[in-house]
Scaffold this motif. Structure first.
Motif, PDB file in Angstrom:
ATOM      1  N   ARG A   1       0.643  -1.068  -0.164  1.00 18.54           N
ATOM      2  CA  ARG A   1       0.171  -0.469   0.048  1.00 18.54           C
ATOM      3  C   ARG A   1       1.092   1.124  -0.096  1.00 18.54           C
ATOM      4  O   ARG A   1       1.395   1.439   0.775  1.00 18.54           O
ATOM      5  CB  ARG A   1      -0.854  -0.270   1.245  1.00 18.54           C
ATOM      6  N   ASP A   2       1.148   1.449  -1.495  1.00 20.79           N
ATOM      7  CA  ASP A   2       2.104   3.389  -1.547  1.00 20.79           C
ATOM      8  C   ASP A   2       3.180   2.888  -1.029  1.00 20.79           C
ATOM      9  O   ASP A   2       3.419   3.529   0.344  1.00 20.79           O
ATOM     10  CB  ASP A   2       1.162   4.040   0.244  1.00 20.79           C
ATOM     11  N   GLU A   3       3.547   1.511  -1.777  1.00 21.59           N
ATOM     12  CA  GLU A   3       4.899   1.848  -1.573  1.00 21.59           C
ATOM     13  C   GLU A   3       6.152   1.771  -2.439  1.00 21.59           C
ATOM     14  O   GLU A   3       6.616   1.365  -3.037  1.00 21.59           O
ATOM     15  CB  GLU A   3       5.313  -0.213  -1.130  1.00 21.59           C
ATOM     16  N   GLN A   4       5.584   2.682  -2.956  1.00 22.99           N
ATOM     17  CA  GLN A   4       6.035   2.948  -4.659  1.00 22.99           C
ATOM     18  C   GLN A   4       8.471   3.337  -3.804  1.00 22.99           C
ATOM     19  O   GLN A   4       9.207   2.758  -4.841  1.00 22.99           O
ATOM     20  CB  GLN A   4       6.161   4.366  -4.861  1.00 22.99           C
ATOM     21  N   VAL A   5       8.434   3.713  -2.763  1.00 19.87           N
ATOM     22  CA  VAL A   5       9.406   4.221  -2.613  1.00 19.87           C
ATOM     23  C   VAL A   5      10.132   2.262  -2.115  1.00 19.87           C
ATOM     24  O   VAL A   5      11.320   2.335  -2.625  1.00 19.87           O
ATOM     25  CB  VAL A   5       9.972   5.169  -1.207  1.00 19.87           C
ATOM     26  N   LEU A   6      10.166   2.078  -1.076  1.00 25.04           N
ATOM     27  CA  LEU A   6      10.914   0.588  -0.261  1.00 25.04           C
ATOM     28  C   LEU A   6      10.696  -0.715  -1.679  1.00 25.04           C
ATOM     29  O   LEU A   6      11.040  -2.205  -1.686  1.00 25.04           O
ATOM     30  CB  LEU A   6      10.110   0.834   0.488  1.00 25.04           C
ATOM     31  N   LEU A   7       9.295  -0.113  -2.891  1.00 25.43           N
ATOM     32  CA  LEU A   7       8.278  -1.727  -3.591  1.00 25.43           C
ATOM     33  C   LEU A   7      10.316  -2.203  -4.168  1.00 25.43           C
ATOM     34  O   LEU A   7      10.554  -3.191  -3.977  1.00 25.43           O
ATOM     35  CB  LEU A   7       8.077  -1.746  -3.762  1.00 25.43           C
ATOM     36  N   PRO A   8      10.917  -1.275  -4.625  1.00 22.36           N
ATOM     37  CA  PRO A   8      11.732  -1.719  -6.270  1.00 22.36           C
ATOM     38  C   PRO A   8      13.045  -2.727  -5.528  1.00 22.36           C
ATOM     39  O   PRO A   8      13.412  -3.254  -5.254  1.00 22.36           O
ATOM     40  CB  PRO A   8      12.287  -0.697  -6.640  1.00 22.36           C
TER      41      PRO A   8
END
Length: 289
Positions: free
Chosen positions: A42-49
């Motif tokens: 949920r709203d993890e564009q920074v850590l997901l990569p």
């Protein structure tokens, strides 16, 4: 750099095979180890990569290991040192469950995961279950990597981790070892590498408290056979504790559950929790002691 999932899938899928026992072994055929990895976000564009990169690396290492198990068997720590995996191919697929995301999480996931499910889940347990239970093939929501039909195999393994976490490179192979040894589920440990957002003494307090128990259960490091998952009804739609609930039901059913400390997943120590009463809130409370 992340490996494009369609290339990774082509490289790892190999020929179809079957195994009997935990991994459906049949003489005269190439063994195919099937692994489905599910990551709610949920709203993890920074850590997901970073999370996806670690998963891809672990898949690649597992594929190399399975091509030459004897040559690589001593390179990674394990809780089951006597277990030898037969040579074979790895069919590994990654699903990101994007739950009510308002940032770039979906775009990131579509570039790097095999499948992205956009959902409005009632809870983290609901999100995890949607990813684990969704069928592969026509009609499923596929990301850039796509995926073959027929995820539901008695020999397949489900792995759960989180979008703010990174898995070690031997994570996939360690869960496969436990499955080959007869475990129906594996509860792994977690570690924290970056305490910068926290008070100076919290890391030591966490280490002491964590060491008091050896029965930790974390959704960031959990494995279960697909057969057991289906028989138990999967993750329940709980706002917190869905991981512990699944493991408790697995044990209550008489199935073997292993604990594993040899492949800890590194998770975030951030203050802002994505799930109520989850790991972040546990650290928040511990910080006040």
């Amino acid at each position: 750099m992340l490996v494009r999932p369609e290339l990774l899938a082509d490289a790892l899928r190999g020929r179809e095979g079957a195994r009997m026992g935990p991994m459906q072994r049949m003489r005269g055929t190439m063994i195919t180890y099937r692994v489905d990895i599910v990551i709610p976000a949920r709203d993890e564009q920074v850590l997901l990569p970073r999370a996806l990169a670690s998963v891809e690396r672990s898949i690649a290492v597992a594929a190399d290991h399975l091509r030459a198990p004897q040559a690589l068997s001593r390179r990674s720590p394990t809780c089951v040192p006597g277990v030898a995996l037969d040579p074979g191919a790895l069919d590994a697929r990654v699903t990101v469950v994007a739950d009510r995301c308002s940032d770039g999480t979906v775009a990131v996931a579509r570039r790097h995961a095999h499948r992205v499910l956009e959902v409005r889940a009632d809870s983290v347990g609901d999100a995890r279950h949607r990813g684990c239970a969704a069928p592969w093939g026509p009609g499923s929501e596929l990301g850039a990597g796509g995926g073959p039909d027929g995820a539901g195999s008695a020999g397949s393994l489900l792995l759960a981790t989180d979008a703010d976490s990174t898995v070690p490179e031997h994570w996939v192979i360690e869960h496969l070892r436990h499955r080959e040894d007869g475990a129906e589920a594996v509860a792994g440990t977690v570690a924290v590498a970056d305490w910068d957002e926290r008070d100076a003494g919290l890391a030591e307090r966490y280490r002491i408290e964590y060491a008091r128990r050896d029965d930790h259960v974390h959704g960031a490091n959990l494995g279960i056979s697909r057969e057991a998952y289906g028989a138990l009804g999967g993750f329940r739609a709980l706002p917190v504790g869905e991981d512990q609930d699944l493991i408790d039901r697995c044990r209550a059913s008489g199935r073997r559950v292993d604990t594993c400390s040899s492949a800890p997943v590194v998770t975030s120590a951030r203050r802002a929790a994505r799930a109520p009463d989850g790991f972040s809130d546990y650290l928040n409370a511990l910080e006040l002691t």
